[in-house]
Design a protein around this motif. Structure first.
Motif, PDB file in Angstrom:
ATOM      1  N   GLU A   1       0.814  -1.217   0.000  1.00  7.73           N
ATOM      2  CA  GLU A   1       0.000   0.000   0.000  1.00  7.73           C
ATOM      3  C   GLU A   1       0.847   1.266   0.000  1.00  7.73           C
ATOM      4  N   ASP A   2       2.124   1.161   0.404  1.00 11.84           N
ATOM      5  CA  ASP A   2       2.990   2.334   0.457  1.00 11.84           C
ATOM      6  C   ASP A   2       3.557   2.725  -0.901  1.00 11.84           C
ATOM      7  N   LEU A   3       3.451   1.853  -1.877  1.00 10.06           N
ATOM      8  CA  LEU A   3       4.013   2.116  -3.193  1.00 10.06           C
ATOM      9  C   LEU A   3       2.988   2.787  -4.091  1.00 10.06           C
ATOM     10  N   THR A   4       3.433   3.814  -4.764  1.00  7.10           N
ATOM     11  CA  THR A   4       2.568   4.455  -5.755  1.00  7.10           C
ATOM     12  C   THR A   4       2.537   3.577  -7.002  1.00  7.10           C
ATOM     13  N   GLU A   5       1.599   3.845  -7.862  1.00  2.00           N
ATOM     14  CA  GLU A   5       1.536   3.099  -9.121  1.00  2.00           C
ATOM     15  C   GLU A   5       2.824   3.305  -9.911  1.00  2.00           C
ATOM     16  N   ARG A   6       3.340   4.508  -9.871  1.00  2.00           N
ATOM     17  CA  ARG A   6       4.598   4.816 -10.573  1.00  2.00           C
ATOM     18  C   ARG A   6       5.749   3.985 -10.008  1.00  2.00           C
ATOM     19  N   ASP A   7       5.814   3.873  -8.666  1.00  2.00           N
ATOM     20  CA  ASP A   7       6.844   3.039  -8.034  1.00  2.00           C
ATOM     21  C   ASP A   7       6.710   1.585  -8.467  1.00  2.00           C
ATOM     22  N   GLN A   8       5.493   1.079  -8.462  1.00  2.00           N
ATOM     23  CA  GLN A   8       5.265  -0.314  -8.828  1.00  2.00           C
ATOM     24  C   GLN A   8       5.695  -0.588 -10.266  1.00  2.00           C
ATOM     25  N   ILE A   9       5.401   0.343 -11.159  1.00  2.00           N
ATOM     26  CA  ILE A   9       5.804   0.187 -12.557  1.00  2.00           C
ATOM     27  C   ILE A   9       7.326   0.212 -12.672  1.00  2.00           C
ATOM     28  N   ALA A  10       7.970   1.146 -11.972  1.00  2.00           N
ATOM     29  CA  ALA A  10       9.432   1.249 -12.022  1.00  2.00           C
ATOM     30  C   ALA A  10      10.096  -0.006 -11.476  1.00  2.00           C
ATOM     31  N   ILE A  11       9.563  -0.545 -10.388  1.00  2.00           N
ATOM     32  CA  ILE A  11      10.112  -1.761  -9.785  1.00  2.00           C
ATOM     33  C   ILE A  11       9.940  -2.938 -10.733  1.00  2.00           C
TER      34      ILE A  11
END
Length: 80
Positions: free
Chosen positions: A16-26
């Motif tokens: 829940e702490d990750l933004t959609e942008r973070d998830q895509i980058a990861i």
């Protein structure tokens, strides 16, 4: 996928702490690392995962993959 790294998929519960942008980058970094690992370019794959782990130190799956790659490349001391 030639560079499949076991353990990431299926993904665990959403962080829940990750933004959609973070998830895509990861996901993109992991995909690139998997392709590099498939080509036996472990040092490049390790660098990508180390970058992700530095930014998101709570992602156990990234640490697990990093440990596998370090082990495969003979860097056992770093893998532990």
């Amino acid at each position: 996928m030639a560079g499949y790294l076991p353990g990431l998929y299926p993904p665990g519960p959403a962080n829940e702490d990750l933004t959609e942008r973070d998830q895509i980058a990861i996901t993109d970094a992991h995909r690139q690392a998997a392709l590099l690992a498939g080509d036996r370019k472990f040092s490049g794959a390790i660098r990508l995962l180390q970058d992700v782990a530095a930014i998101h130190p709570d992602l156990a799956q990234v640490h697990y993959q990093l440990g596998l790659l370090l082990t495969r490349s003979g860097r056992m001391d770093e893998a532990i």
